[in-house]
Motif scaffolding. Structure first.
Motif, PDB file in Angstrom:
ATOM      1  N   PRO A 158       0.835  -1.216   0.000  1.00 43.01           N
ATOM      2  CA  PRO A 158       0.000   0.000   0.000  1.00 43.01           C
ATOM      3  C   PRO A 158       0.862   1.255   0.000  1.00 43.01           C
ATOM      4  O   PRO A 158       1.965   1.263   0.544  1.00 43.01           O
ATOM      5  CB  PRO A 158      -0.796  -0.118   1.302  1.00 43.01           C
ATOM      6  N   VAL A 159       0.352   2.316  -0.577  1.00 42.27           N
ATOM      7  CA  VAL A 159       1.070   3.590  -0.569  1.00 42.27           C
ATOM      8  C   VAL A 159       0.652   4.442   0.625  1.00 42.27           C
ATOM      9  O   VAL A 159       1.338   5.397   0.978  1.00 42.27           O
ATOM     10  CB  VAL A 159       0.840   4.374  -1.883  1.00 42.27           C
ATOM     11  N   TYR A 160      -0.453   4.094   1.267  1.00 40.09           N
ATOM     12  CA  TYR A 160      -0.888   4.831   2.454  1.00 40.09           C
ATOM     13  C   TYR A 160       0.053   4.523   3.608  1.00 40.09           C
ATOM     14  O   TYR A 160       0.462   3.377   3.822  1.00 40.09           O
ATOM     15  CB  TYR A 160      -2.314   4.435   2.832  1.00 40.09           C
ATOM     16  N   ASP A 161       0.384   5.540   4.389  1.00 39.87           N
ATOM     17  CA  ASP A 161       1.310   5.396   5.515  1.00 39.87           C
ATOM     18  C   ASP A 161       0.524   5.064   6.785  1.00 39.87           C
ATOM     19  O   ASP A 161       0.014   5.966   7.461  1.00 39.87           O
ATOM     20  CB  ASP A 161       2.117   6.675   5.701  1.00 39.87           C
ATOM     21  N   PHE A 162       0.454   3.776   7.092  1.00 40.05           N
ATOM     22  CA  PHE A 162      -0.300   3.346   8.270  1.00 40.05           C
ATOM     23  C   PHE A 162       0.420   3.673   9.572  1.00 40.05           C
ATOM     24  O   PHE A 162      -0.165   3.539  10.652  1.00 40.05           O
ATOM     25  CB  PHE A 162      -0.596   1.848   8.184  1.00 40.05           C
ATOM     26  N   LYS A 163       1.667   4.108   9.509  1.00 38.71           N
ATOM     27  CA  LYS A 163       2.363   4.527  10.727  1.00 38.71           C
ATOM     28  C   LYS A 163       1.760   5.826  11.264  1.00 38.71           C
ATOM     29  O   LYS A 163       1.754   6.065  12.472  1.00 38.71           O
ATOM     30  CB  LYS A 163       3.851   4.725  10.438  1.00 38.71           C
ATOM     31  N   ILE A 164       1.258   6.663  10.359  1.00 40.75           N
ATOM     32  CA  ILE A 164       0.663   7.933  10.757  1.00 40.75           C
ATOM     33  C   ILE A 164      -0.735   7.727  11.334  1.00 40.75           C
ATOM     34  O   ILE A 164      -1.125   8.384  12.304  1.00 40.75           O
ATOM     35  CB  ILE A 164       0.611   8.899   9.557  1.00 40.75           C
ATOM     36  N   ASN A 165      -1.475   6.803  10.751  1.00 43.73           N
ATOM     37  CA  ASN A 165      -2.855   6.560  11.176  1.00 43.73           C
ATOM     38  C   ASN A 165      -3.109   5.050  11.179  1.00 43.73           C
ATOM     39  O   ASN A 165      -3.813   4.527  10.325  1.00 43.73           O
ATOM     40  CB  ASN A 165      -3.839   7.266  10.229  1.00 43.73           C
ATOM     41  N   PRO A 166      -2.508   4.310  12.142  1.00 46.99           N
ATOM     42  CA  PRO A 166      -2.640   2.850  12.155  1.00 46.99           C
ATOM     43  C   PRO A 166      -4.082   2.407  12.349  1.00 46.99           C
ATOM     44  O   PRO A 166      -4.852   3.042  13.080  1.00 46.99           O
ATOM     45  CB  PRO A 166      -1.764   2.432  13.341  1.00 46.99           C
ATOM     46  N   LEU A 167      -4.447   1.339  11.656  1.00 46.45           N
ATOM     47  CA  LEU A 167      -5.798   0.816  11.770  1.00 46.45           C
ATOM     48  C   LEU A 167      -6.058   0.311  13.181  1.00 46.45           C
ATOM     49  O   LEU A 167      -5.273  -0.475  13.727  1.00 46.45           O
ATOM     50  CB  LEU A 167      -6.004  -0.332  10.776  1.00 46.45           C
ATOM     51  N   LYS A 168      -7.163   0.763  13.756  1.00 41.16           N
ATOM     52  CA  LYS A 168      -7.587   0.297  15.077  1.00 41.16           C
ATOM     53  C   LYS A 168      -9.082   0.031  15.034  1.00 41.16           C
ATOM     54  O   LYS A 168      -9.845   0.783  14.419  1.00 41.16           O
ATOM     55  CB  LYS A 168      -7.242   1.323  16.153  1.00 41.16           C
ATOM     56  N   ARG A 169      -9.481  -1.039  15.692  1.00 40.06           N
ATOM     57  CA  ARG A 169     -10.864  -1.499  15.568  1.00 40.06           C
ATOM     58  C   ARG A 169     -11.873  -0.426  15.967  1.00 40.06           C
ATOM     59  O   ARG A 169     -12.885  -0.215  15.290  1.00 40.06           O
ATOM     60  CB  ARG A 169     -11.063  -2.761  16.404  1.00 40.06           C
ATOM     61  N   ALA A 170     -11.612   0.266  17.065  1.00 38.98           N
ATOM     62  CA  ALA A 170     -12.565   1.277  17.526  1.00 38.98           C
ATOM     63  C   ALA A 170     -12.721   2.402  16.509  1.00 38.98           C
ATOM     64  O   ALA A 170     -13.830   2.897  16.266  1.00 38.98           O
ATOM     65  CB  ALA A 170     -12.118   1.841  18.873  1.00 38.98           C
ATOM     66  N   LYS A 171     -11.621   2.821  15.895  1.00 43.12           N
ATOM     67  CA  LYS A 171     -11.673   3.892  14.903  1.00 43.12           C
ATOM     68  C   LYS A 171     -12.394   3.429  13.640  1.00 43.12           C
ATOM     69  O   LYS A 171     -13.127   4.204  13.012  1.00 43.12           O
ATOM     70  CB  LYS A 171     -10.271   4.372  14.568  1.00 43.12           C
ATOM     71  N   ILE A 172     -12.165   2.181  13.252  1.00 37.93           N
ATOM     72  CA  ILE A 172     -12.851   1.637  12.075  1.00 37.93           C
ATOM     73  C   ILE A 172     -14.357   1.625  12.311  1.00 37.93           C
ATOM     74  O   ILE A 172     -15.145   2.015  11.444  1.00 37.93           O
ATOM     75  CB  ILE A 172     -12.334   0.225  11.754  1.00 37.93           C
ATOM     76  N   GLU A 173     -14.771   1.187  13.507  1.00 39.84           N
ATOM     77  CA  GLU A 173     -16.196   1.133  13.825  1.00 39.84           C
ATOM     78  C   GLU A 173     -16.801   2.532  13.883  1.00 39.84           C
ATOM     79  O   GLU A 173     -17.930   2.753  13.425  1.00 39.84           O
ATOM     80  CB  GLU A 173     -16.386   0.389  15.144  1.00 39.84           C
ATOM     81  N   LEU A 174     -16.058   3.497  14.420  1.00 36.40           N
ATOM     82  CA  LEU A 174     -16.523   4.885  14.424  1.00 36.40           C
ATOM     83  C   LEU A 174     -16.642   5.398  12.995  1.00 36.40           C
ATOM     84  O   LEU A 174     -17.638   6.040  12.632  1.00 36.40           O
ATOM     85  CB  LEU A 174     -15.543   5.753  15.210  1.00 36.40           C
ATOM     86  N   GLY A 175     -15.634   5.106  12.173  1.00 32.69           N
ATOM     87  CA  GLY A 175     -15.667   5.536  10.778  1.00 32.69           C
ATOM     88  C   GLY A 175     -16.830   4.951  10.019  1.00 32.69           C
ATOM     89  O   GLY A 175     -17.474   5.638   9.204  1.00 32.69           O
ATOM     90  N   ARG A 176     -17.141   3.680  10.287  1.00 35.64           N
ATOM     91  CA  ARG A 176     -18.287   3.046   9.616  1.00 35.64           C
ATOM     92  C   ARG A 176     -19.585   3.732  10.020  1.00 35.64           C
ATOM     93  O   ARG A 176     -20.451   3.990   9.175  1.00 35.64           O
ATOM     94  CB  ARG A 176     -18.343   1.558   9.966  1.00 35.64           C
ATOM     95  N   LYS A 177     -19.737   4.057  11.299  1.00 36.51           N
ATOM     96  CA  LYS A 177     -20.959   4.727  11.745  1.00 36.51           C
ATOM     97  C   LYS A 177     -21.079   6.102  11.089  1.00 36.51           C
ATOM     98  O   LYS A 177     -22.163   6.488  10.621  1.00 36.51           O
ATOM     99  CB  LYS A 177     -20.981   4.860  13.262  1.00 36.51           C
ATOM    100  N   LEU A 178     -19.980   6.839  11.043  1.00 32.17           N
ATOM    101  CA  LEU A 178     -19.995   8.147  10.399  1.00 32.17           C
ATOM    102  C   LEU A 178     -20.322   8.033   8.913  1.00 32.17           C
ATOM    103  O   LEU A 178     -21.045   8.866   8.354  1.00 32.17           O
ATOM    104  CB  LEU A 178     -18.639   8.836  10.572  1.00 32.17           C
ATOM    105  N   PHE A 179     -19.801   7.006   8.262  1.00 30.07           N
ATOM    106  CA  PHE A 179     -20.012   6.793   6.829  1.00 30.07           C
ATOM    107  C   PHE A 179     -21.497   6.640   6.516  1.00 30.07           C
ATOM    108  O   PHE A 179     -21.966   7.083   5.455  1.00 30.07           O
ATOM    109  CB  PHE A 179     -19.243   5.548   6.389  1.00 30.07           C
ATOM    110  N   TYR A 180     -22.236   6.020   7.423  1.00 29.46           N
ATOM    111  CA  TYR A 180     -23.660   5.764   7.183  1.00 29.46           C
ATOM    112  C   TYR A 180     -24.578   6.797   7.824  1.00 29.46           C
ATOM    113  O   TYR A 180     -25.800   6.685   7.718  1.00 29.46           O
ATOM    114  CB  TYR A 180     -24.025   4.369   7.697  1.00 29.46           C
TER     115      TYR A 180
END
Length: 337
Positions: free
Chosen positions: A36-58
């Motif tokens: 991937p070209v995205y830098d996950f060191k700056i914004n590492p994937l975390k379950r709580a953030k993913i779930e928050l992002g999914r709620k915001l997306f919908y």
């Protein structure tokens, strides 16, 4: 004894839940995909953030009148596109300027939007939120609305260790969810993994693809995610010149982002303005409709000539790029259901 242990048990449960929510998780993708070209060191994937992002997306709270969400133009069962709609649709029956692109495999993309005007997925959502004909809202107003919600205060606390919503946190949570949307489970992928074989028609179509399409739609992502002028006559109603609209540089005229060929069955109509309803129309353009101009891609200086059944073979191969697992994945649905 049980009553004395109960508070400790509850505390342990909360600790485990916090650990589960905040632990970093890897992006899962096949070994034959590039890094991937995205830098996950700056914004590492975390379950709580993913779930928050999914709620915001919908959540339509991101729009001015609470009627339009990200998912309104990016449906999970349509490979996160808006199938059947030429141009994006927004608040108060507003019509956008371009076709809603499918959003998957974003971790491999450096530029976003059809004209590449956004250079970081962590801020991309600002564009549709601020667009007057799409979500028509100001990010600061969004933040104020979120900070009035007890539910969101809890979700932001789980994600960031602080209950306050901020513009940066909203953007990063949305990008976290979208970065997890990976399309890598089509028949093509199963063939790459040795779990399936192409039919004879699909194999012939694969050869047609490699001869005519692969320089811009490079495997395994089926796009370079660069920009090209593919010879489309300018739409007189939209007067859209692609990158040139922003840069005003002559070399950018009619340059649009090259979309992936994955999931084409789910993402019609095609092109930046949704002018083609079918893939047959797309192939007809490359055979007979290319308009010569100074920035036309060098690969298209001569039209593609299809012989015999090559069109049908190519369409059969393109069908192998459809990812039915992606469009039925419950993890990508509202609430993860």
């Amino acid at each position: 004894m049980y009553s004395k242990l109960k508070p400790f048990g509850i505390l342990s449960l909360f600790i485990l839940m916090a650990f589960y929510s905040l632990q970093e998780i890897p992006l899962v993708y096949p070994s034959y995909f590039p890094a991937p070209v995205y830098d996950f060191k700056i914004n590492p994937l975390k379950r709580a953030k993913i779930e928050l992002g999914r709620k915001l997306f919908y959540d339509p709270v991101l729009s001015r009148n609470n009627s339009i969400s990200c998912s309104s133009c990016h449906h999970a069962d349509q490979a996160f596109s808006h199938a059947g709609n030429g141009l994006s649709k927004g608040i108060e029956d507003g019509i956008g300027d371009r076709n809603s692109p499918a959003i998957f495999n974003l971790a491999w993309q450096k530029k976003f939007m059809w004209d590449g005007s956004v250079g970081n997925i962590d801020v991309q959502a600002l564009a549709p939120i601020n667009h007057p004909k799409e979500m028509g809202e100001d990010i600061n107003a969004v933040v104020r609305k979120l900070n009035k919600s007890k539910e969101y205060k809890t979700l932001f606390y789980r994600s960031f260790g602080d209950s306050a919503a901020t513009a940066e946190r909203v953007m990063k949570a949305l990008s976290q969810f979208q970065l997890t949307i990976v399309s890598a489970d089509s028949k093509y992928d199963k063939v790459r993994q040795g779990k399936a074989k192409f039919t004879e028609t699909e194999s012939r179509g694969y050869q047609v693809f490699k001869q005519n399409c692969s320089s811009c739609h490079t495997e395994p992502l089926f796009s370079t995610y660069g920009f090209a002028n593919n010879g489309l006559p300018i739409n007189p109603d939209l007067k859209d010149n692609g990158k040139w609209n922003k840069t005003m540089e002559p070399e950018d005229k009619l340059m649009f982002k090259i979309p992936s060929l994955r999931n084409l069955s789910y993402t019609y109509p095609y092109m930046h303005d949704g002018r083609f309803q079918t893939l047959n129309e797309v192939l007809e353009h490359y055979e007979k409709g290319i308009l010569k101009s100074p920035t036309l891609a060098k690969e298209l200086q001569k039209p593609i000539v299809f012989k015999g059944n090559e069109k049908e073979d190519l369409l059969a191969f393109l069908k192998t790029l459809d990812d039915s697992v992606l469009v039925s994945n419950r993890e990508y649905r509202d609430g993860g259901k």
